[in-house]
Design an enzyme around this catalytic site. Structure first.
Site, PDB file in Angstrom:
ATOM      1  N   THR A   1       0.830  -1.204   0.000  1.00 10.94           N
ATOM      2  CA  THR A   1       0.000   0.000   0.000  1.00 10.94           C
ATOM      3  C   THR A   1       0.864   1.253   0.000  1.00 10.94           C
ATOM      4  O   THR A   1       0.651   2.173  -0.789  1.00 10.94           O
ATOM      5  CB  THR A   1      -0.908   0.012   1.242  1.00 10.94           C
ATOM      6  OG1 THR A   1      -1.690  -1.177   1.267  1.00 10.94           O
ATOM      7  CG2 THR A   1      -1.833   1.209   1.225  1.00 10.94           C
ATOM      8  N   THR A   2       1.857   1.288   0.888  1.00 10.66           N
ATOM      9  CA  THR A   2       2.727   2.452   1.023  1.00 10.66           C
ATOM     10  C   THR A   2       3.575   2.656  -0.225  1.00 10.66           C
ATOM     11  O   THR A   2       3.993   3.780  -0.518  1.00 10.66           O
ATOM     12  CB  THR A   2       3.621   2.296   2.267  1.00 10.66           C
ATOM     13  OG1 THR A   2       2.805   1.944   3.388  1.00 10.66           O
ATOM     14  CG2 THR A   2       4.367   3.576   2.584  1.00 10.66           C
TER      15      THR A   2
ATOM     16  N   LYS B   1      -0.295 -10.056   8.224  1.00 10.85           N
ATOM     17  CA  LYS B   1      -0.149  -8.651   8.604  1.00 10.85           C
ATOM     18  C   LYS B   1      -1.545  -8.181   8.991  1.00 10.85           C
ATOM     19  O   LYS B   1      -2.430  -8.093   8.142  1.00 10.85           O
ATOM     20  CB  LYS B   1       0.410  -7.819   7.446  1.00 10.85           C
ATOM     21  CG  LYS B   1       0.461  -6.313   7.737  1.00 10.85           C
ATOM     22  CD  LYS B   1       0.894  -5.528   6.514  1.00 10.85           C
ATOM     23  CE  LYS B   1       0.860  -4.026   6.804  1.00 10.85           C
ATOM     24  NZ  LYS B   1       1.237  -3.218   5.608  1.00 10.85           N
TER      25      LYS B   1
ATOM     26  N   ARG C   1      -9.284  -0.284   4.232  1.00  8.77           N
ATOM     27  CA  ARG C   1      -8.956   0.098   2.855  1.00  8.77           C
ATOM     28  C   ARG C   1      -9.667  -0.781   1.843  1.00  8.77           C
ATOM     29  O   ARG C   1      -9.983  -0.328   0.742  1.00  8.77           O
ATOM     30  CB  ARG C   1      -7.436   0.008   2.633  1.00  8.77           C
ATOM     31  CG  ARG C   1      -6.629   0.982   3.464  1.00  8.77           C
ATOM     32  CD  ARG C   1      -5.195   1.065   2.981  1.00  8.77           C
ATOM     33  NE  ARG C   1      -5.091   1.871   1.789  1.00  8.77           N
ATOM     34  CZ  ARG C   1      -4.460   3.052   1.721  1.00  8.77           C
ATOM     35  NH1 ARG C   1      -3.905   3.567   2.795  1.00  8.77           N
ATOM     36  NH2 ARG C   1      -4.397   3.716   0.596  1.00  8.77           N
TER      37      ARG C   1
ATOM     38  N   TYR D   1      -2.805 -10.357   4.349  1.00  4.19           N
ATOM     39  CA  TYR D   1      -2.825  -8.942   4.732  1.00  4.19           C
ATOM     40  C   TYR D   1      -4.272  -8.520   4.916  1.00  4.19           C
ATOM     41  O   TYR D   1      -5.038  -8.470   3.957  1.00  4.19           O
ATOM     42  CB  TYR D   1      -2.122  -8.120   3.648  1.00  4.19           C
ATOM     43  CG  TYR D   1      -2.075  -6.623   3.871  1.00  4.19           C
ATOM     44  CD1 TYR D   1      -2.325  -6.032   5.106  1.00  4.19           C
ATOM     45  CD2 TYR D   1      -1.753  -5.776   2.809  1.00  4.19           C
ATOM     46  CE1 TYR D   1      -2.268  -4.671   5.283  1.00  4.19           C
ATOM     47  CE2 TYR D   1      -1.683  -4.399   2.977  1.00  4.19           C
ATOM     48  CZ  TYR D   1      -1.952  -3.849   4.213  1.00  4.19           C
ATOM     49  OH  TYR D   1      -1.894  -2.486   4.388  1.00  4.19           O
TER      50      TYR D   1
ATOM     51  N   TYR E   1     -12.759  -3.852  -3.396  1.00  2.00           N
ATOM     52  CA  TYR E   1     -13.843  -3.408  -4.268  1.00  2.00           C
ATOM     53  C   TYR E   1     -14.858  -4.507  -4.528  1.00  2.00           C
ATOM     54  O   TYR E   1     -15.980  -4.442  -4.049  1.00  2.00           O
ATOM     55  CB  TYR E   1     -13.338  -2.816  -5.597  1.00  2.00           C
ATOM     56  CG  TYR E   1     -14.469  -2.246  -6.422  1.00  2.00           C
ATOM     57  CD1 TYR E   1     -15.135  -1.100  -5.990  1.00  2.00           C
ATOM     58  CD2 TYR E   1     -14.904  -2.857  -7.584  1.00  2.00           C
ATOM     59  CE1 TYR E   1     -16.205  -0.587  -6.719  1.00  2.00           C
ATOM     60  CE2 TYR E   1     -15.965  -2.358  -8.310  1.00  2.00           C
ATOM     61  CZ  TYR E   1     -16.623  -1.217  -7.871  1.00  2.00           C
ATOM     62  OH  TYR E   1     -17.681  -0.727  -8.577  1.00  2.00           O
TER      63      TYR E   1
ATOM     64  N   ILE F   1       5.058  -4.578  10.112  1.00  2.00           N
ATOM     65  CA  ILE F   1       5.323  -4.109   8.748  1.00  2.00           C
ATOM     66  C   ILE F   1       4.939  -2.642   8.768  1.00  2.00           C
ATOM     67  O   ILE F   1       3.770  -2.295   8.872  1.00  2.00           O
ATOM     68  CB  ILE F   1       4.546  -4.927   7.706  1.00  2.00           C
ATOM     69  CG1 ILE F   1       5.083  -6.364   7.719  1.00  2.00           C
ATOM     70  CG2 ILE F   1       4.682  -4.305   6.320  1.00  2.00           C
ATOM     71  CD1 ILE F   1       4.364  -7.310   6.772  1.00  2.00           C
TER      72      ILE F   1
END
Length: 294
Positions: A46-47, A164, A140, A135, A109, A206
């Protein structure tokens, strides 16, 4: 054995002013992370703005990371997708590049039922040999990976070894450890919850914070693992105000500004991400100064 113990950096992806990936800056930043105590490089998460990378750029970032790290620490590649076949493709190619592990986010989504999540992750895992971290970041993705589902996957799929967890739901995280009898590598996905997850048997974090404070983020985990819970707690609390500013706008907008303020690279992002609001940037700079980063 866990892929890593400690603080893995959810590393940013540098862009040039023309929005091309700046692979040279990526290599330099990887060196900085390795030299300052980061325990693992997590590339294209993501980052790392993976959602706006082309498949070619995504895979090239992975190759660059693997080659630059050169086995000094583990490299974990984000290869998740809301399309199972795409996740399989990216995962296979990342394994060809030589990664040490994969990070697979829940489908976003289109989401999925819990049954669909089991089938999705199982299909991807069975297509590769690398160890896999699930994850879970429902804030999100709009899709929560339930504790029971996590336990099912860990118990039934040999190379799904960890998670995560960024749900922030400590009760759910505790249930994961209960249902798996602790036989899962648990990593915090939230920098403000490193110590609580370690207390549940976690292996580390993380981290977004590691981009600008790699040594101290490493030390939060290392001190705890060495029995210095007081020292770990002091560091966790010391960084809470900065962590708050790193998430005052959607990640990675603030951390991109932070690495720019620290002189590592341009804070350029691809749309729809936009420049940090000036007032928020001032608060971020203030907290970076408060902990001695600036």
């Amino acid at each position: 054995m866990a892929i890593f113990t400690g603080a893995g950096v959810a590393i940013v992806t540098p862009f040039k002013d023309n929005l091309e990936v700046d692979y040279n800056k990526l290599e330099q930043f990887i060196d900085y992370q390795v030299e300052n105590g980061t325990d693992s490089i997590i590339i294209c998460g993501t980052t790392g703005e993976a959602s706006t990378l082309t498949h070619e750029e995504h895979l090239e970032c992975i190759r660059v990371a693997v080659n630059r790290v050169n086995k000094r620490i583990p490299v974990i590649a984000g290869t998740g997708s809301n399309c199972t076949e795409t996740a399989k493709y990216l995962s296979k190619e990342a394994c060809k590049a030589g990664v040490d592990g994969l990070l697979l986010v829940t489908p976003y989504y289109n989401k999925a039922t819990q049954k669909g999540l089991v089938e999705h992750f199982s299909d991807v895992a069975h297509s590769v040999d690398a160890p896999i971290l699930l994850y879970n970041v429902p804030g999100r993705t709009g899709c929560n990976l339930a504790a029971k589902t996590t336990a099912t996957l860990v118990n039934q799929v040999e190379n799904i070894v960890g998670i995560k967890e960024a749900s922030g739901n400590m009760s759910q995280i505790a249930e994961i450890m209960l249902l798996t009898e602790g036989k899962i590598d648990l990593y915090s996905g939230n920098d403000d919850q490193i110590l609580p997850l370690l207390s549940l048997g976690g292996k580390g974090v993380i981290s977004v914070l590691s981009n600008i404070a790699p040594k101290d983020t490493h030390d939060i985990v290392a001190k705890y693992m060495a029995g210095d819970q007081k020292g770990s707690l002091e560091l966790q609390l010391k960084y809470l105000p900065l962590i708050k500013e790193l998430f005052c706008e959607v990640n990675p907008i603030p951390v991109k500004k932070a690495v720019e303020l620290a002189g590592f690279m341009s804070g350029t992002m691809r749309k729809p991400l936009t420049e940090m609001e000036p007032e928020n940037a001032q608060h971020l700079e203030k907290e970076m100064k408060a902990v001695g980063i600036l």
